[in-house]
Design a protein around this motif. Structure first.
Motif, PDB file in Angstrom:
ATOM      1  N   VAL A  53     -46.877 -39.723 -24.311  1.00 32.17           N
ATOM      2  CA  VAL A  53     -46.189 -39.605 -23.022  1.00 32.17           C
ATOM      3  C   VAL A  53     -44.768 -40.159 -23.135  1.00 32.17           C
ATOM      4  N   GLY A  54     -44.608 -41.260 -23.860  1.00 38.69           N
ATOM      5  CA  GLY A  54     -43.272 -41.820 -24.067  1.00 38.69           C
ATOM      6  C   GLY A  54     -42.357 -40.884 -24.834  1.00 38.69           C
ATOM      7  N   THR A  55     -42.907 -40.195 -25.820  1.00 39.01           N
ATOM      8  CA  THR A  55     -42.122 -39.240 -26.600  1.00 39.01           C
ATOM      9  C   THR A  55     -41.647 -38.079 -25.734  1.00 39.01           C
ATOM     10  N   PHE A  56     -42.553 -37.550 -24.895  1.00 38.73           N
ATOM     11  CA  PHE A  56     -42.159 -36.465 -23.992  1.00 38.73           C
ATOM     12  C   PHE A  56     -41.104 -36.951 -23.001  1.00 38.73           C
ATOM     13  N   GLY A  57     -41.277 -38.164 -22.509  1.00 42.03           N
ATOM     14  CA  GLY A  57     -40.300 -38.722 -21.576  1.00 42.03           C
ATOM     15  C   GLY A  57     -38.939 -38.907 -22.215  1.00 42.03           C
ATOM     16  N   LEU A  58     -38.917 -39.369 -23.466  1.00 45.12           N
ATOM     17  CA  LEU A  58     -37.654 -39.545 -24.177  1.00 45.12           C
ATOM     18  C   LEU A  58     -36.944 -38.206 -24.384  1.00 45.12           C
ATOM     19  N   THR A  59     -37.699 -37.186 -24.727  1.00 41.95           N
ATOM     20  CA  THR A  59     -37.124 -35.855 -24.905  1.00 41.95           C
ATOM     21  C   THR A  59     -36.502 -35.359 -23.599  1.00 41.95           C
ATOM     22  N   THR A  60     -37.221 -35.538 -22.505  1.00 40.09           N
ATOM     23  CA  THR A  60     -36.707 -35.118 -21.201  1.00 40.09           C
ATOM     24  C   THR A  60     -35.464 -35.922 -20.826  1.00 40.09           C
ATOM     25  N   ALA A  61     -35.497 -37.229 -21.078  1.00 42.21           N
ATOM     26  CA  ALA A  61     -34.346 -38.077 -20.751  1.00 42.21           C
ATOM     27  C   ALA A  61     -33.107 -37.661 -21.540  1.00 42.21           C
ATOM     28  N   LEU A  62     -33.286 -37.350 -22.807  1.00 38.12           N
ATOM     29  CA  LEU A  62     -32.150 -36.905 -23.615  1.00 38.12           C
ATOM     30  C   LEU A  62     -31.584 -35.591 -23.084  1.00 38.12           C
ATOM     31  N   ASN A  63     -32.459 -34.698 -22.677  1.00 37.53           N
ATOM     32  CA  ASN A  63     -32.023 -33.420 -22.115  1.00 37.53           C
ATOM     33  C   ASN A  63     -31.189 -33.628 -20.850  1.00 37.53           C
ATOM     34  N   TYR A  64     -31.678 -34.470 -19.942  1.00 35.67           N
ATOM     35  CA  TYR A  64     -30.934 -34.749 -18.717  1.00 35.67           C
ATOM     36  C   TYR A  64     -29.629 -35.479 -19.021  1.00 35.67           C
ATOM     37  N   SER A  65     -29.658 -36.389 -19.992  1.00 33.60           N
ATOM     38  CA  SER A  65     -28.457 -37.134 -20.345  1.00 33.60           C
ATOM     39  C   SER A  65     -27.369 -36.203 -20.865  1.00 33.60           C
ATOM     40  N   LEU A  66     -27.746 -35.272 -21.728  1.00 32.64           N
ATOM     41  CA  LEU A  66     -26.772 -34.321 -22.255  1.00 32.64           C
ATOM     42  C   LEU A  66     -26.234 -33.395 -21.170  1.00 32.64           C
ATOM     43  N   SER A  67     -27.013 -33.202 -20.108  1.00 30.75           N
ATOM     44  CA  SER A  67     -26.572 -32.365 -18.992  1.00 30.75           C
ATOM     45  C   SER A  67     -25.744 -33.152 -17.977  1.00 30.75           C
ATOM     46  N   GLY A  68     -25.630 -34.466 -18.151  1.00 26.59           N
ATOM     47  CA  GLY A  68     -24.846 -35.299 -17.251  1.00 26.59           C
ATOM     48  C   GLY A  68     -25.539 -35.610 -15.935  1.00 26.59           C
ATOM     49  N   MET A  69     -26.850 -35.491 -15.891  1.00 27.29           N
ATOM     50  CA  MET A  69     -27.598 -35.713 -14.640  1.00 27.29           C
ATOM     51  C   MET A  69     -28.402 -37.007 -14.706  1.00 27.29           C
ATOM     52  N   VAL A  70     -27.730 -38.121 -15.006  1.00 28.12           N
ATOM     53  CA  VAL A  70     -28.426 -39.388 -15.174  1.00 28.12           C
ATOM     54  C   VAL A  70     -27.763 -40.456 -14.310  1.00 28.12           C
ATOM     55  N   ASN A  71     -28.568 -41.184 -13.578  1.00 26.62           N
ATOM     56  CA  ASN A  71     -28.103 -42.352 -12.841  1.00 26.62           C
ATOM     57  C   ASN A  71     -28.398 -43.551 -13.737  1.00 26.62           C
ATOM     58  N   TRP A  72     -27.379 -44.083 -14.391  1.00 24.15           N
ATOM     59  CA  TRP A  72     -27.572 -45.092 -15.419  1.00 24.15           C
ATOM     60  C   TRP A  72     -28.100 -46.411 -14.886  1.00 24.15           C
ATOM     61  N   PHE A  73     -27.843 -46.734 -13.638  1.00 27.64           N
ATOM     62  CA  PHE A  73     -28.409 -47.949 -13.056  1.00 27.64           C
ATOM     63  C   PHE A  73     -29.927 -47.836 -12.982  1.00 27.64           C
ATOM     64  N   VAL A  74     -30.420 -46.679 -12.584  1.00 26.30           N
ATOM     65  CA  VAL A  74     -31.865 -46.465 -12.513  1.00 26.30           C
ATOM     66  C   VAL A  74     -32.461 -46.482 -13.920  1.00 26.30           C
ATOM     67  N   VAL A  75     -31.758 -45.904 -14.874  1.00 20.88           N
ATOM     68  CA  VAL A  75     -32.222 -45.928 -16.265  1.00 20.88           C
ATOM     69  C   VAL A  75     -32.381 -47.367 -16.745  1.00 20.88           C
ATOM     70  N   LEU A  76     -31.365 -48.191 -16.492  1.00 15.71           N
ATOM     71  CA  LEU A  76     -31.418 -49.588 -16.914  1.00 15.71           C
ATOM     72  C   LEU A  76     -32.596 -50.313 -16.266  1.00 15.71           C
ATOM     73  N   ALA A  77     -32.796 -50.093 -14.968  1.00 14.89           N
ATOM     74  CA  ALA A  77     -33.908 -50.741 -14.270  1.00 14.89           C
ATOM     75  C   ALA A  77     -35.258 -50.290 -14.842  1.00 14.89           C
ATOM     76  N   LEU A  78     -35.410 -49.006 -15.122  1.00 14.70           N
ATOM     77  CA  LEU A  78     -36.670 -48.497 -15.664  1.00 14.70           C
ATOM     78  C   LEU A  78     -36.920 -48.992 -17.086  1.00 14.70           C
ATOM     79  N   VAL A  79     -35.875 -49.040 -17.904  1.00 18.53           N
ATOM     80  CA  VAL A  79     -36.040 -49.519 -19.277  1.00 18.53           C
ATOM     81  C   VAL A  79     -36.423 -50.998 -19.275  1.00 18.53           C
ATOM     82  N   CYS A  80     -35.747 -51.787 -18.462  1.00 20.12           N
ATOM     83  CA  CYS A  80     -36.085 -53.219 -18.390  1.00 20.12           C
ATOM     84  C   CYS A  80     -37.518 -53.417 -17.894  1.00 20.12           C
TER      85      CYS A  80
END
Length: 127
Positions: A53-80
């Protein structure tokens, strides 16, 4: 990057919500199916499920990141939160692995609670 709203936020699109539901459903049956089909220990089945599940999530996150559709504050909160939860969960699993039946009982209780919750939430659909 502009502000996110329901029109341009990928979280709110119907196809993404459907993918989230499928991902959660897949994760909820993956561990039990690994237990039954491969005769894995419960700790190994849970770890395998989380890794996939983590691998699929990472793939999806990279896809969204390359598309510029990422809220980095939320990313930081979720990673922490994930790191803290992972460290805590690993310690709890290590303690419970010494008492095999305790981990099995907790796992089966969680599966039953989720099943009861789903039945209660969807009782109208059953009628």
């Amino acid at each position: 990057m502009g502000k996110f709203n329901k029109k341009n936020n990928p979280i709110w699109s119907y196809d993404r919500v459907g993918i989230w539901i499928l991902a959660l459903a897949a994760d909820s049956w993956l561990s039990p199916s690994l237990l039954v089909t491969t005769n894995m220990a419960i700790v190994e089945a849970i770890g395998t499920s989380l890794f996939s599940v983590g691998t699929f999530g990472l793939t999806t996150a990279l896809n969204y990141s390359l598309s510029g559709m990422v809220n980095w504050f939320v990313v930081l909160a979720l990673v922490c939160g994930g790191l803290i939860g992972g460290i805590f969960g690993a310690k709890v699993a290590k303690c419970l692995s010494k008492q095999r039946q305790a981990l099995n009982n907790i796992f089966s209780a969680v599966v039953r609670i989720v099943a009861i919750y789903m039945i209660i939430k969807n009782v109208d659909a059953l009628n």
